[in-house]
Design a protein around this motif. Sequence first.
Motif, PDB file in Angstrom:
ATOM      1  N   GLN A   1       0.848  -1.191   0.000  1.00  0.00           N
ATOM      2  CA  GLN A   1       0.000   0.000   0.000  1.00  0.00           C
ATOM      3  C   GLN A   1       0.886   1.244   0.000  1.00  0.00           C
ATOM      4  O   GLN A   1       1.893   1.317   0.708  1.00  0.00           O
ATOM      5  N   THR A   2       0.528   2.242  -0.809  1.00  0.00           N
ATOM      6  CA  THR A   2       1.307   3.472  -0.866  1.00  0.00           C
ATOM      7  C   THR A   2       0.980   4.363   0.329  1.00  0.00           C
ATOM      8  O   THR A   2       0.004   4.141   1.045  1.00  0.00           O
ATOM      9  N   GLU A   3       1.785   5.379   0.541  1.00  0.00           N
ATOM     10  CA  GLU A   3       1.613   6.254   1.696  1.00  0.00           C
ATOM     11  C   GLU A   3       0.262   6.959   1.698  1.00  0.00           C
ATOM     12  O   GLU A   3      -0.290   7.253   2.765  1.00  0.00           O
ATOM     13  N   ASP A   4      -0.275   7.239   0.509  1.00  0.00           N
ATOM     14  CA  ASP A   4      -1.561   7.934   0.467  1.00  0.00           C
ATOM     15  C   ASP A   4      -2.745   6.984   0.596  1.00  0.00           C
ATOM     16  O   ASP A   4      -3.899   7.431   0.635  1.00  0.00           O
ATOM     17  N   GLY A   5      -2.486   5.664   0.660  1.00  0.00           N
ATOM     18  CA  GLY A   5      -3.562   4.693   0.878  1.00  0.00           C
ATOM     19  C   GLY A   5      -3.938   3.870  -0.334  1.00  0.00           C
ATOM     20  O   GLY A   5      -4.733   2.926  -0.214  1.00  0.00           O
ATOM     21  N   TYR A   6      -3.386   4.194  -1.497  1.00  0.00           N
ATOM     22  CA  TYR A   6      -3.713   3.450  -2.720  1.00  0.00           C
ATOM     23  C   TYR A   6      -3.271   1.996  -2.603  1.00  0.00           C
ATOM     24  O   TYR A   6      -2.212   1.696  -2.044  1.00  0.00           O
ATOM     25  N   ILE A   7      -4.085   1.092  -3.123  1.00  0.00           N
ATOM     26  CA  ILE A   7      -3.709  -0.318  -3.220  1.00  0.00           C
ATOM     27  C   ILE A   7      -3.826  -0.770  -4.673  1.00  0.00           C
ATOM     28  O   ILE A   7      -4.610  -0.229  -5.442  1.00  0.00           O
ATOM     29  N   GLY A   8      -3.050  -1.769  -5.032  1.00  0.00           N
ATOM     30  CA  GLY A   8      -3.169  -2.351  -6.350  1.00  0.00           C
ATOM     31  C   GLY A   8      -1.992  -2.056  -7.256  1.00  0.00           C
ATOM     32  O   GLY A   8      -1.005  -1.427  -6.852  1.00  0.00           O
ATOM     33  N   PRO A   9      -2.077  -2.532  -8.502  1.00  0.00           N
ATOM     34  CA  PRO A   9      -0.991  -2.342  -9.455  1.00  0.00           C
ATOM     35  C   PRO A   9      -0.643  -0.875  -9.654  1.00  0.00           C
ATOM     36  O   PRO A   9      -1.530  -0.022  -9.737  1.00  0.00           O
ATOM     37  N   VAL A  10       0.628  -0.598  -9.736  1.00  0.00           N
ATOM     38  CA  VAL A  10       1.099   0.779  -9.914  1.00  0.00           C
ATOM     39  C   VAL A  10       0.947   1.173 -11.382  1.00  0.00           C
ATOM     40  O   VAL A  10       1.367   0.442 -12.279  1.00  0.00           O
ATOM     41  N   PRO A  11       0.336   2.327 -11.652  1.00  0.00           N
ATOM     42  CA  PRO A  11       0.168   2.765 -13.041  1.00  0.00           C
ATOM     43  C   PRO A  11       1.511   2.978 -13.736  1.00  0.00           C
ATOM     44  O   PRO A  11       2.508   3.316 -13.098  1.00  0.00           O
ATOM     45  N   PHE A  12       1.521   2.796 -15.053  1.00  0.00           N
ATOM     46  CA  PHE A  12       2.725   3.031 -15.841  1.00  0.00           C
ATOM     47  C   PHE A  12       2.928   4.530 -16.047  1.00  0.00           C
ATOM     48  O   PHE A  12       1.968   5.299 -16.100  1.00  0.00           O
TER      49      PHE A  12
ATOM     50  N   GLN B   1      -4.734  -7.271 -20.024  1.00  0.00           N
ATOM     51  CA  GLN B   1      -5.291  -5.956 -19.687  1.00  0.00           C
ATOM     52  C   GLN B   1      -4.255  -5.168 -18.873  1.00  0.00           C
ATOM     53  O   GLN B   1      -4.148  -5.325 -17.666  1.00  0.00           O
ATOM     54  N   ARG B   2      -3.519  -4.291 -19.539  1.00  0.00           N
ATOM     55  CA  ARG B   2      -2.441  -3.559 -18.877  1.00  0.00           C
ATOM     56  C   ARG B   2      -2.820  -2.112 -18.564  1.00  0.00           C
ATOM     57  O   ARG B   2      -2.110  -1.438 -17.816  1.00  0.00           O
ATOM     58  N   SER B   3      -3.898  -1.613 -19.135  1.00  0.00           N
ATOM     59  CA  SER B   3      -4.272  -0.216 -18.949  1.00  0.00           C
ATOM     60  C   SER B   3      -5.249  -0.055 -17.779  1.00  0.00           C
ATOM     61  O   SER B   3      -5.672  -1.028 -17.153  1.00  0.00           O
ATOM     62  N   ASN B   4      -5.582   1.194 -17.488  1.00  0.00           N
ATOM     63  CA  ASN B   4      -6.568   1.551 -16.455  1.00  0.00           C
ATOM     64  C   ASN B   4      -6.237   0.959 -15.084  1.00  0.00           C
ATOM     65  O   ASN B   4      -7.122   0.500 -14.353  1.00  0.00           O
ATOM     66  N   ARG B   5      -4.983   0.981 -14.717  1.00  0.00           N
ATOM     67  CA  ARG B   5      -4.572   0.363 -13.454  1.00  0.00           C
ATOM     68  C   ARG B   5      -5.137   1.086 -12.230  1.00  0.00           C
ATOM     69  O   ARG B   5      -5.245   0.488 -11.167  1.00  0.00           O
ATOM     70  N   LYS B   6      -5.480   2.356 -12.384  1.00  0.00           N
ATOM     71  CA  LYS B   6      -6.037   3.089 -11.251  1.00  0.00           C
ATOM     72  C   LYS B   6      -7.566   3.060 -11.234  1.00  0.00           C
ATOM     73  O   LYS B   6      -8.191   3.735 -10.414  1.00  0.00           O
ATOM     74  N   ASP B   7      -8.155   2.296 -12.131  1.00  0.00           N
ATOM     75  CA  ASP B   7      -9.615   2.182 -12.155  1.00  0.00           C
ATOM     76  C   ASP B   7     -10.123   1.674 -10.803  1.00  0.00           C
ATOM     77  O   ASP B   7      -9.545   0.765 -10.199  1.00  0.00           O
ATOM     78  N   TRP B   8     -11.209   2.253 -10.337  1.00  0.00           N
ATOM     79  CA  TRP B   8     -11.771   1.859  -9.041  1.00  0.00           C
ATOM     80  C   TRP B   8     -12.331   0.447  -9.054  1.00  0.00           C
ATOM     81  O   TRP B   8     -12.352  -0.219  -8.005  1.00  0.00           O
ATOM     82  N   TRP B   9     -12.778  -0.029 -10.204  1.00  0.00           N
ATOM     83  CA  TRP B   9     -13.500  -1.294 -10.237  1.00  0.00           C
ATOM     84  C   TRP B   9     -12.690  -2.510  -9.773  1.00  0.00           C
ATOM     85  O   TRP B   9     -13.135  -3.253  -8.885  1.00  0.00           O
ATOM     86  N   PRO B  10     -11.489  -2.788 -10.311  1.00  0.00           N
ATOM     87  CA  PRO B  10     -10.761  -3.972  -9.844  1.00  0.00           C
ATOM     88  C   PRO B  10     -10.464  -3.932  -8.354  1.00  0.00           C
ATOM     89  O   PRO B  10     -10.391  -4.972  -7.692  1.00  0.00           O
ATOM     90  N   LYS B  11     -10.311  -2.720  -7.801  1.00  0.00           N
ATOM     91  CA  LYS B  11     -10.067  -2.598  -6.361  1.00  0.00           C
ATOM     92  C   LYS B  11     -11.247  -3.153  -5.576  1.00  0.00           C
ATOM     93  O   LYS B  11     -11.074  -3.737  -4.495  1.00  0.00           O
ATOM     94  N   MET B  12     -12.453  -2.959  -6.094  1.00  0.00           N
ATOM     95  CA  MET B  12     -13.646  -3.431  -5.393  1.00  0.00           C
ATOM     96  C   MET B  12     -13.633  -4.946  -5.240  1.00  0.00           C
ATOM     97  O   MET B  12     -14.065  -5.480  -4.217  1.00  0.00           O
ATOM     98  N   VAL B  13     -13.141  -5.637  -6.252  1.00  0.00           N
ATOM     99  CA  VAL B  13     -13.043  -7.094  -6.169  1.00  0.00           C
ATOM    100  C   VAL B  13     -12.008  -7.492  -5.126  1.00  0.00           C
ATOM    101  O   VAL B  13     -12.234  -8.397  -4.310  1.00  0.00           O
ATOM    102  N   MET B  14     -10.865  -6.795  -5.120  1.00  0.00           N
ATOM    103  CA  MET B  14      -9.838  -7.120  -4.135  1.00  0.00           C
ATOM    104  C   MET B  14     -10.273  -6.760  -2.719  1.00  0.00           C
ATOM    105  O   MET B  14      -9.844  -7.409  -1.752  1.00  0.00           O
ATOM    106  N   LEU B  15     -11.118  -5.756  -2.567  1.00  0.00           N
ATOM    107  CA  LEU B  15     -11.653  -5.443  -1.237  1.00  0.00           C
ATOM    108  C   LEU B  15     -12.390  -6.650  -0.668  1.00  0.00           C
ATOM    109  O   LEU B  15     -12.273  -6.970   0.525  1.00  0.00           O
TER     110      LEU B  15
END
Length: 238
Positions: A124-135, A146-160
């Motif tokens: 987890q980053t210092e600001d609280g972000y979780i998940g793959p780091v954007p390019f 699927q390599r794009s849209n890494r900051k999309d909110w949707w995949p995070k919901m599944v990992m939550l």
Amino acid sequence: MLVLLGCKNFKCSDLKSEVNQTNYLQNRLPLREMPYLELPPGAIRPKSWLKEQLQRMADGMTGHLDEIYPQVLGPSNGWLGGDGDGWERGPYWVDGLLPLAYILDDADLKAKVSPWVEWTLTHQTEDGYIGPVPFNTKPEIMPGVQRSNRKDWWPKMVMLKVLQQHYNATGDERVIKVLTNYFRYQLKELPNRPLDDLTFWANRRGADNLQVVYWLYNITGDTFLLDLGEIIHEQTYP
């Protein structure tokens, strides 16, 4: 999802289970009281026909998808720190694999789940972000990945949901800290970067996010989660 009937008159101490009994949560005010309580993974063991079906899943594609589909679910996956697939497919697989592993108490499946959970909890980053780091630049197109849209909110919901299930199965307190920090990040970001910022999926599936927000509120009582819930509700397609 496993539920227990008659929870109003039920004492959690009556349940013969090795699972942490703090997982049997009722809604805090001002949330409406729930008529049912969810049972953690492993609280009920399958037998007979049901156990056979779950074992077939474990022996088949569900239990071996990383071997069948390594270009997406192998070490290059963004949810493992790689530069490959970084959207919904990895979390989707683990969202089903984790409960299967604990319902069957299968050590091999738990070992497959562990790297995904560990990477998410420890990166987890210092600001609280979780998940793959954007390019930093537009990623190279790789067919079927699927390599794009890494900051999309949707995949995070599944990992939550994955992290929620991991906590329910193990009592891992790191989950509470990581989710609290992530939801503070959402509270700050969503007014300027709403659910449909990159794709429409999170806008349509905001309830997936909301259920984990309220689940955490029932554990911590942090009132900022109620404010976040209002924002997510407002940004979700009716």
